[in-house]
Design an enzyme around this catalytic site. Structure first.
Site, PDB file in Angstrom:
ATOM      1  N   LYS A 120       0.832  -1.210   0.000  1.00  0.00           N
ATOM      2  CA  LYS A 120       0.000   0.000   0.000  1.00  0.00           C
ATOM      3  C   LYS A 120       0.870   1.264   0.000  1.00  0.00           C
ATOM      4  CE  LYS A 120      -2.463   1.428   3.599  1.00  0.00           C
ATOM      5  NZ  LYS A 120      -3.439   1.409   4.689  1.00  0.00           N
ATOM      6  N   ASP A 138      -6.760   1.458   0.781  1.00  0.00           N
ATOM      7  CA  ASP A 138      -6.878   1.547   2.236  1.00  0.00           C
ATOM      8  C   ASP A 138      -8.319   1.230   2.636  1.00  0.00           C
ATOM      9  OD1 ASP A 138      -8.341   3.753   1.466  1.00  0.00           O
ATOM     10  OD2 ASP A 138      -7.241   5.196   2.704  1.00  0.00           O
TER      11      ASP A 138
END
Length: 211
Positions: A120, A138
């Protein structure tokens, strides 16, 4: 959800906010990388408060490395998990100095090799610092993708792959920011603000609210 709906959703977001960006404050790829590492399980607001004190004193790999773990902790102790994050940031600075001439690499493999950098974080840096069509999923993006049906998936990797496949190419670079902002301010976790949502008529969420 069909292609036309997706195109219209992103068209509206672009018309409303043509140049979206992260709410983390940064002036270089290195400052962005450190801010994103610090932002895990923390708010952008909280990270910005810390980096506003840190970056005027130290905003290069050498300068932060020179602070040492304990010195860095003084600046970031208001952020969750600051002990582990301080260790990771110092190790990352050392690797950048030793292996990358103190520059942030622009490849996923090199970024993910840095301590504290997962998929991420790498995606945020690749997208925001280097303009690559990466999708950092997210909790906000995961929720919005599933709730609206833009790109439903059982886990973050599935949602990431579907977004890369389904988001029209012209919107890919900025899609990550529009999705996050939509999840942060409109399609919020507890009760989405459907009544004031600019894509309410296109969204396929069945339990719409009037708020």
């Amino acid at each position: 959800m069909n292609k036309q709906k997706r195109h219209e959703i992103f068209s509206r977001w672009r018309a409303d906010n043509p140049h979206p960006t992260t709410e983390l404050e940064y002036d270089s790829p290195f400052e962005l990388l450190i801010a994103v590492i610090l932002s895990a399980q923390a708010t952008d607001v909280g990270v910005n408060k810390a980096t506003r004190k840190l970056y005027p004193k130290a905003n290069t790999p050498e300068a932060i490395y020179a602070l040492g773990v304990d010195g860095l902790k003084e600046y970031i102790k208001t952020i969750g998990l600051f002990n582990a994050k301080a260790e990771n940031v110092i190790k990352t600075c050392k690797m950048l100095i030793d292996e990358h001439d103190s520059q942030v690499p622009d490849s996923r493999e090199a970024l993910e090799a840095l301590p504290g950098v997962g998929r991420k974080t790498a995606n945020v840096v690749l997208n925001t610092a280097f303009g690559q069509p990466a999708m950092a999923v997210d909790t906000h993006i995961f929720r919005v993708s599933n709730r609206t049906k833009i790109a439903p998936g059982k886990n973050v990797n599935e949602v990431e792959q579907k977004l890369l496949r389904f988001v029209p190419k012209e919107f890919l670079i900025d899609a990550h920011h529009w999705l996050i902002l939509h999840g942060r301010y409109t399609c919020v976790a507890r009760k989405p603000k459907c009544g004031s949502c600019m894509i309410e008529d296109l969204c396929e969420f069945k339990e719409k609210t009037e708020f």
